[in-house]
Design an enzyme around this catalytic site. Structure first.
Site, PDB file in Angstrom:
ATOM      1  N   TYR A 225       0.843  -1.200   0.000  1.00 58.31           N
ATOM      2  CA  TYR A 225       0.000   0.000   0.000  1.00 58.31           C
ATOM      3  C   TYR A 225       0.885   1.259   0.000  1.00 58.31           C
ATOM      4  O   TYR A 225       1.795   1.402   0.843  1.00 58.31           O
ATOM      5  CB  TYR A 225      -0.949  -0.006   1.210  1.00 58.31           C
ATOM      6  CG  TYR A 225      -1.715   1.297   1.270  1.00 58.31           C
ATOM      7  CD1 TYR A 225      -2.678   1.598   0.310  1.00 58.31           C
ATOM      8  CD2 TYR A 225      -1.431   2.262   2.234  1.00 58.31           C
ATOM      9  CE1 TYR A 225      -3.342   2.815   0.316  1.00 58.31           C
ATOM     10  CE2 TYR A 225      -2.094   3.479   2.255  1.00 58.31           C
ATOM     11  CZ  TYR A 225      -3.040   3.747   1.288  1.00 58.31           C
ATOM     12  OH  TYR A 225      -3.675   4.961   1.279  1.00 58.31           O
ATOM     13  N   SER A 275      -6.233  12.966   6.079  1.00 57.55           N
ATOM     14  CA  SER A 275      -6.443  12.164   4.879  1.00 57.55           C
ATOM     15  C   SER A 275      -7.938  11.937   4.659  1.00 57.55           C
ATOM     16  O   SER A 275      -8.672  11.685   5.615  1.00 57.55           O
ATOM     17  CB  SER A 275      -5.776  10.801   5.055  1.00 57.55           C
ATOM     18  OG  SER A 275      -4.490  10.983   5.572  1.00 57.55           O
ATOM     19  N   CYS A 277     -10.281  14.032   3.739  1.00 56.45           N
ATOM     20  CA  CYS A 277     -11.176  15.086   4.246  1.00 56.45           C
ATOM     21  C   CYS A 277     -11.288  16.251   3.272  1.00 56.45           C
ATOM     22  O   CYS A 277     -11.673  17.345   3.654  1.00 56.45           O
ATOM     23  CB  CYS A 277     -10.704  15.578   5.606  1.00 56.45           C
ATOM     24  SG  CYS A 277     -10.923  14.349   6.893  1.00 56.45           S
ATOM     25  N   SER A 281     -10.087  17.653  -3.396  1.00 55.48           N
ATOM     26  CA  SER A 281     -11.234  18.306  -4.041  1.00 55.48           C
ATOM     27  C   SER A 281     -11.193  19.817  -3.834  1.00 55.48           C
ATOM     28  O   SER A 281     -11.647  20.574  -4.690  1.00 55.48           O
ATOM     29  CB  SER A 281     -12.547  17.693  -3.559  1.00 55.48           C
ATOM     30  OG  SER A 281     -12.649  17.826  -2.178  1.00 55.48           O
ATOM     31  N   ASP A 294      -1.329  17.423  -1.384  1.00 54.25           N
ATOM     32  CA  ASP A 294      -1.077  16.616  -0.176  1.00 54.25           C
ATOM     33  C   ASP A 294       0.082  17.095   0.703  1.00 54.25           C
ATOM     34  O   ASP A 294      -0.038  17.041   1.908  1.00 54.25           O
ATOM     35  CB  ASP A 294      -0.821  15.164  -0.606  1.00 54.25           C
ATOM     36  CG  ASP A 294      -0.937  14.175   0.536  1.00 54.25           C
ATOM     37  OD1 ASP A 294      -1.830  14.340   1.385  1.00 54.25           O
ATOM     38  OD2 ASP A 294      -0.127  13.233   0.593  1.00 54.25           O
ATOM     39  N   ASN A 389     -10.959   3.219   0.104  1.00 53.46           N
ATOM     40  CA  ASN A 389      -9.678   3.925  -0.037  1.00 53.46           C
ATOM     41  C   ASN A 389      -9.027   3.631  -1.398  1.00 53.46           C
ATOM     42  O   ASN A 389      -7.823   3.783  -1.552  1.00 53.46           O
ATOM     43  CB  ASN A 389      -8.748   3.515   1.113  1.00 53.46           C
ATOM     44  CG  ASN A 389      -7.551   4.423   1.260  1.00 53.46           C
ATOM     45  OD1 ASN A 389      -7.615   5.611   0.930  1.00 53.46           O
ATOM     46  ND2 ASN A 389      -6.428   3.883   1.742  1.00 53.46           N
ATOM     47  N   ALA A 390      -9.845   3.163  -2.372  1.00 59.50           N
ATOM     48  CA  ALA A 390      -9.301   2.934  -3.721  1.00 59.50           C
ATOM     49  C   ALA A 390      -8.771   4.277  -4.263  1.00 59.50           C
ATOM     50  O   ALA A 390      -9.280   5.343  -3.910  1.00 59.50           O
ATOM     51  CB  ALA A 390     -10.394   2.393  -4.633  1.00 59.50           C
TER      52      ALA A 390
HETATM   53  C1  OXD Z   1      -2.785   9.929   3.238  1.00 57.19           C
HETATM   54  C2  OXD Z   1      -2.603  10.045   1.779  1.00 57.19           C
HETATM   55  O1  OXD Z   1      -3.103   8.828   3.714  1.00 57.19           O
HETATM   56  O2  OXD Z   1      -2.368  11.154   1.322  1.00 57.19           O
HETATM   57  O3  OXD Z   1      -2.615  10.937   3.924  1.00 57.19           O
HETATM   58  O4  OXD Z   1      -2.685   9.049   1.063  1.00 57.19           O
HETATM   59 MN    MN Z   2      -2.142  12.706   2.779  1.00 53.09          MN
END
Ligand code: OXD
Ligand code: MN
Length: 631
Positions: A225, A275, A277, A281, A294, A389-390
């Site tokens: 993952y 993550s 939230c 978007s 991110d 979480n795909a």
């Molecule tokens: C997280 C991601 O889990 O950005 O924060 O994937």
């Molecule tokens: Mn993240």
């Protein structure tokens, strides 16, 4: 492990083909050579592939991902799908630990293991882990090339999926390492996926992510993952937070965007949300431009806060991405630029996911193998057509709304910082802090959010998450907070601080806002920063006036906005806000010795403002219309 130069040279000659060795030797960097030799001695791969910035090497990595069965091609050219194991679908917090010497001062909230014990354990697990595999060695950079922000990295992995994802997500760094002329100072990541069965890591009970802060090396094993394995993503963030602490800048879990206001003016905003939230978007809202979704580094340069996106791609959550709400991403997912889908349903070569807004097939292949509607797992729970979480992995350059600041070595000038969490019952949809210290303490350092599918474990649990960076903190809470307060303290002009909440619910559990309303909040923040439009002064900060929101809803969403909606969303919920202050304060008091007094002072002042307002207005929940206007 090789102990001297002669042993190292011997080991490399013995394990690598002349062509691969030549690429490594061209870097003329003994620190890199030693790290590769250390990885070979430990993991004992069948062969080694060194990836330069050359497009043929990148193409080889992608081909390997398909050859090794870690990715499968889809009907659109350049699209592949990757599956993670059924129990390997998210970040594993309990098995992510810092290697520390006895007496470490990281505090109680951070997961640590005794350094010697942890190293022995991880090196035991990784011993011979690549016995019949190819070790891939990659060079990449965090941040734009040749910039004060950038950090060179070396990633070693036996997963071609991890290496391929990094081609889409980060800037190439082989040439950057060559320019380092033998110096050290790069982050190092060593990943072994472990025994693979059906293309996925089998021994997830031995999944480990161990972080050696002293040597800036992260070891990760028995997982694929991306949040556990892609070195430059969350593993590097943990190292960067430490480096930033030493050097006086901030490494943050933040998107970065250009909000486009009247007359096409550009105002750069960053936002720290946990993550899943809404970071992606928000940075994609219509009419604005994305820099990153991110990770951001913030530095003061010539008395101004500037920020860069650490990455050059998106590893985004695909659930609920649909043509109407997310047209830019929708196009990218349907064009023939490179995309890696992960943990989606595939039927006849096409990917499907939850909430995509079209009819989806009743069978296919997903993260559980062959899937049909109604299939249950070992606990009798129905397996949805795709994982919550795909994800999709794409390079930012494929997006139509990309902002030019992405590759600016000096970063973008930052005018606003937004904190946001998944909060059903307390915080208003958007609010500006009174000043830097008030925002840092009562917004960023007080952030709470319900857990999501991005981490293993129960979802929907309200959890403290300082600056949305809690999962990645490699410093004590107190020290991290101190750094934030200090960062803005002496600047002639600081970014404004805002808090948003997209997840407020009514008593029946329905969301009070639509998915696109965030566009209005962004535009209101933009007007506060650039035009100084009037706001209402509440005990917790400055909120929008009804008339301004009504105008912005009309302009940006062509939607009426009623006074009732405004009142339901922007009422100040005094008991819930007081409870929040108590909950958060007790976390600092119990777990964070060294917390700056300023936090307790700000909390006390906020508490007394709330109590005074309750007295003045004689109610627990105060309508926004009772508050006075302020600049
Ligand atoms: C997280 C991601 O889990 O950005 O924060 O994937
Ligand atoms: Mn993240």
């Amino acid at each position: 492990m090789p102990t001297n130069q002669q042993d190292t040279a011997e080991l490399l000659r013995h394990s690598m083909s002349p062509k691969q060795l030549e690429k490594l030797e061209a870097l003329a960097n003994p620190h890199i050579t030693d790290f590769v030799a250390h990885a070979i001695a430990l993991c004992k791969p069948a062969d080694v592939f060194v990836c330069t910035d050359d497009s043929a090497d990148m193409a080889r990595i992608r081909a390997m991902a398909v050859e090794f069965g870690e990715e499968r091609t889809l009907s659109i050219e350049n699209h592949t799908v990757h599956y993670d194991g059924y129990h390997d679908q998210a970040r594993d917090k309990p098995h992510t630990k810092y290697l520390v010497e006895a007496g470490s001062n990281l505090g109680k909230t951070i997961n640590t293991i005794d350094r010697e014990e942890g190293l022995a354990e991880i090196q035991g697990i990784m011993n011979g882990i690549m016995a019949d595999k190819t070790m891939i060695v990659r060079f990449l950079t965090l941040g734009p090339a040749q910039s004060i922000f950038s950090i060179p990295c070396v990633q070693i992995t036996d997963s071609a999926y991890v290496a391929h994802s990094e081609s889409l997500l980060y800037r190439p760094g082989y040439e950057e390492c060559r320019r380092m002329e033998g110096q050290s100072g790069f982050f190092r990541f060593l990943h072994g996926a472990g025994l693979i069965e059906g293309g996925v890591s089998r021994d997830v009970e031995n999944r480990r992510v161990y972080i050696d802060l002293e040597n800036e090396i992260v070891y990760t094993t028995n997982t694929q993952y991306a949040g556990n394995t892609i070195g430059l993503k969350k593993l590097a963030l943990r190292l960067a937070i430490r480096k930033a602490d030493r050097e006086g800048w901030l490494a943050e879990h933040m998107f970065l965007m250009a909000a486009v206001g009247p007359n096409a003016r550009t105002t750069y905003l960053s936002g720290a949300f946990p993550s899943a939230c809404g970071k992606t978007s928000t940075s994609m809202t219509r009419g604005n431009r994305i820099v990153g979704d991110d990770l951001a580094y913030l530095r003061v340069i010539d008395n101004e806060v500037r920020a860069v996106n650490v990455e050059s791609g998106i590893f985004g959550i695909i659930e609920n991405v649909n043509e109407q709400d997310d047209p830019v991403i929708w196009d990218v997912l349907h064009d023939n630029g490179e995309v890696i889908f992960s943990n989606v349903l595939v039927n006849k070569g096409r990917p499907y996911w939850l909430g995509m807004g079209i009819e989806t097939p009743k069978s296919g292949t997903n993260h559980s193998g062959d899937w049909h509607e109604g299939k249950t797992d070992e606990n009798g729970n129905q397996i949805p057509l795709a994982h919550k979480n795909a994800r999709y992995t794409v390079p930012l350059r494929n997006l139509a709304n990309l902002d030019d600041a992405l590759d600016d070595p000096a970063g973008a000038p930052l005018s606003g910082i937004i904190y946001g969490g998944r909060d059903g019952d307390t915080w208003v949809p958007v609010c500006e802090s009174f000043d830097w210290a008030h925002g840092v303490t009562t917004m960023g350092a007080s952030l709470e959010s319900k857990t999501t599918a991005a981490t293993l474990g129960q979802r929907g649990v309200r959890t403290f998450n300082i600056m949305s960076n809690m999962d990645f903190l490699s410093l004590s809470l107190g020290r991290y907070l101190h750094n934030h307060l200090a960062f803005g303290k002496d600047l002639p002009s600081r970014p404004r601080i805002f808090a948003v909440n997209y997840f407020l619910e009514d008593d029946a559990g329905n969301f009070l806002n639509g998915k696109l309303d965030k566009l209005v909040w962004i535009q209101w923040m933009e007007r506060r920063i650039r035009d100084g439009i009037v706001a209402l002064k509440t005990p917790v900060g400055l909120i929008p006036k009804y008339d301004d929101l009504s105008y912005l809803f009309d302009q940006y969403l062509s939607k009426p906005y009623s006074k009732q909606d405004y009142e339901a969303q922007f009422s100040i919920r005094i008991p819930a806000l007081l409870d929040k202050l108590d909950r958060v304060e007790s976390i600092y008091r119990k777990n964070a010795p060294g917390t700056p007094d300023e936090l307790y002072e700000q909390f006390a002042a906020q508490r007394s403002r709330l109590e005074q307002a309750r007295k003045d207005h004689g109610a627990n929940v105060l309508s926004p219309f009772v508050f006075p206007e302020t600049k």
